[in-house]
Design an enzyme around this catalytic site. Structure first.
Site, PDB file in Angstrom:
ATOM      1  N   LYS A 207       0.874  -1.175   0.000  1.00 16.60           N
ATOM      2  CA  LYS A 207       0.000   0.000   0.000  1.00 16.60           C
ATOM      3  C   LYS A 207       0.911   1.225   0.000  1.00 16.60           C
ATOM      4  CE  LYS A 207      -1.662   2.953   2.020  1.00 16.60           C
ATOM      5  NZ  LYS A 207      -1.534   4.436   1.701  1.00 16.60           N
TER       6      LYS A 207
ATOM      7  N   GLY B   7       6.824   6.135   7.893  1.00 18.25           N
ATOM      8  CA  GLY B   7       6.057   7.370   7.814  1.00 18.25           C
ATOM      9  C   GLY B   7       6.120   8.143   9.115  1.00 18.25           C
TER      10      GLY B   7
ATOM     11  N   GLY C 156       2.298   5.857  12.618  1.00 18.86           N
ATOM     12  CA  GLY C 156       2.913   4.628  13.101  1.00 18.86           C
ATOM     13  C   GLY C 156       2.386   4.215  14.454  1.00 18.86           C
TER      14      GLY C 156
ATOM     15  N   GLU D  92       9.228   2.650  11.052  1.00 16.09           N
ATOM     16  CA  GLU D  92      10.265   3.682  10.964  1.00 16.09           C
ATOM     17  C   GLU D  92       9.555   5.021  10.914  1.00 16.09           C
ATOM     18  OE1 GLU D  92      12.540   6.120   8.166  1.00 16.09           O
ATOM     19  OE2 GLU D  92      13.105   4.101   7.505  1.00 16.09           O
TER      20      GLU D  92
ATOM     21  N   CYS E 183      14.082  10.944   6.077  1.00 12.13           N
ATOM     22  CA  CYS E 183      14.014  10.716   7.516  1.00 12.13           C
ATOM     23  C   CYS E 183      15.352  10.970   8.180  1.00 12.13           C
ATOM     24  CB  CYS E 183      13.535   9.295   7.812  1.00 12.13           C
ATOM     25  SG  CYS E 183      14.640   8.013   7.213  1.00 12.13           S
TER      26      CYS E 183
END
Length: 492
Positions: A185, A237, A242, A259, A293
């Site tokens: 997804k 994300g 999360g 993450e 990130c």
């Protein structure tokens, strides 16, 4: 304004979901427009906007394909990953164009992402002959004791928009090699690249139902998390999403790999090579418009060298040219969409209210001939209090906070003051300070005298504190997510 560029049309099937070996629209018929952030008039197409019914079909297909895929064994499964790597090499130009057009990054950055994805596939395929257990002493005579791994089962792979090829690959590759079947997804902001990857896997011979693609946003993702046949969800994300995934899955003991972003610091000590540090900060803070990130979001600089460091840094940043990713003279790409642009500009406004001084940038890019897009000036802000919002919260844009420090211990205190812990970097000529910084930094990926972004395909991509939950990605440790340990004792 320039004319809307003439683009090669997106294949009709790439606008759809891919479930059980077939391309199909969302059950509801709903779609979502995919726009080029470098030119908002350029529409890539209307992609499927999926709901729970689509996720249900995809999970059912993955569950049906699981026994045969698991029985194939890791060495034969690895052959499909090797073939997928060849597909990425053969279609590098197509992937590069898709990444640049829908995510916005420079062509050089997009090509580097394709290369990173191929490296991950190469590493993962090589793990096929190592994916075993150990023998152990038995407490009784004539008994053989050993451990082994089994695939976790059906897994949901929820990937972000900032690396629309590399991150799906570093989820898909270990999932498939381990013997899991998967539902991917991707972010609704980058559906095309995920569709191209799924199509490449089909051409690489991955059997029907083993890898399924469900396009869409939160509704499709929530259905993955809630589905009783999904044994694990790997997500990259935001911390908020999360945490919601982990909380929603907790009642049924869903395995999660999360993450969750970062607020990364580069420490510049008084004995640092300032030119080298400036190079690293420019690359880390403004490469890919700061949308990583591991991006350098804070420069924590010893007061003794702050002015000299800033003189070099601001001269470099002010000269950076922002533009479309496919323009050969562009050095900084647009951010991914108008919402991200507003968030970056709001962060600058908040820093000003907190006493920060904008040394360069700080607004949208306004240049004759530039298309209407999501262009933010590379921004450096001085006098940022260490505990202010800009110094504590993730921006995910081309905005750098410069925080003053009184020596090594104070710099580490400031660097570790945030809730995140993805990447940490120090510039120093002292070997002792370098090793001490590595020991004391509260971050998962550590760097000395080099940029704080980028990682190897065979090293753990992992954070600390609120940046990570569950096993790392991109390393042998990833098998602790996609497989379950078992032990056996056989008397003879």
């Amino acid at each position: 304004m320039t004319d809307v560029p003439q683009r090669r049309s997106v294949a009709a099937h790439h606008l759809l979901n891919f479930i059980d070996g077939r391309w199909a629209p969302a059950a509801s018929g709903r779609t979502r427009t995919n726009r080029n952030p470098a030119d908002l008039r350029d529409h890539l197409g209307e992609f499927a906007e999926s709901e729970g019914a689509d996720t249900e079909r995809a999970v059912a297909a993955a569950a049906a394909a699981l026994p045969a895929w698991r029985a194939l064994g890791p060495i034969r499964r690895a052959a499909h990953l090797t073939a997928l790597g060849r597909e990425l090499a053969d279609h590098e130009a197509e992937f590069t164009e898709a990444i640049t057009r829908e995510q916005g990054k420079l062509r050089t950055e997009a090509r580097a992402e394709v290369a990173r994805a191929r490296a991950v596939l190469e590493f993962t395929a090589g793990q096929a002959r190592l994916l075993g257990g150990v023998t152990a002493p038995a407490e009784e005579d004539r008994t053989f004791a050993y451990t082994f791994r089994r695939p976790l089962g059906v897994v949901g792979l929820v990937s972000p928009w900032n690396f629309p090829l590399a991150i799906p690959v570093w989820k898909v590759a270990p999932a498939l090699l381990s013997g899991c079947t998967a539902v991917l997804k991707p972010s609704p902001l980058t559906p095309l690249t995920a569709a191209l990857l799924t199509d490449a896997a089909r051409r690489a011979g991955v059997p029907d139902g083993v890898l399924n693609l469900v396009q869409g946003d939160a509704e499709a993702g929530a259905a993955l998390v809630a589905h009783p046949q999904v044994a694990g969800v790997s997500f990259t994300g935001s911390l908020a999403v999360g945490t919601a995934i982990h909380t929603a899955g907790a009642p049924r003991l869903l395995r999660t790999q999360l993450e969750l972003g970062g607020k990364n610091a580069v420490i510049v000590l008084a004995d640092a090579d300032l030119d080298r540090a400036v190079d690293a900060v420019v690359q880390g803070a403004f490469g890919q418009a700061g949308q990583r990130c591991s991006a350098t979001s804070r420069a924590v600089v010893d007061r003794g060298v702050r002015d000299a460091f800033l003189e070099r840094l601001v001269a470099r940043v002010a000269a950076l040219r922002v533009g479309p990713g496919d323009a050969p003279d562009s050095e900084v790409c647009p951010v991914v969409d108008p919402a991200r642009m507003r968030a970056a500009l709001d962060a600058v406004a908040g820093a000003r209210r907190d006493g920060g001084t904008v040394l360069c940038g700080g607004g949208p890019v306004d240049r004759p001939g530039l298309p209407e897009g999501c262009y933010v000036q590379p921004t450096v802000i001085r006098d940022v209090p260490w505990d202010s919002e800009l110094a504590q919260e993730e921006v995910f844009g081309p905005v750098l906070a410069v925080v003053d420090a009184d020596g090594f211990d104070d710099a580490l205190r400031i660097a570790n003051s945030v809730k995140y812990g993805m990447s940490g970097t120090v510039f120093t000529a002292s070997q002792a300070r370098a090793f001490e910084a590595v020991e004391r930094f509260e971050a998962g990926m550590l760097h000395v005298n080099r940029p704080g972004v980028g990682a190897y395909a065979h090293l753990p991509h992992v954070g600390a504190k609120a940046s990570q939950y569950g096993p790392p990605e991109c390393s042998p440790q990833v098998w602790d997510f996609y497989t379950a340990w078992h032990s056996a004792c056989i008397s003879y």
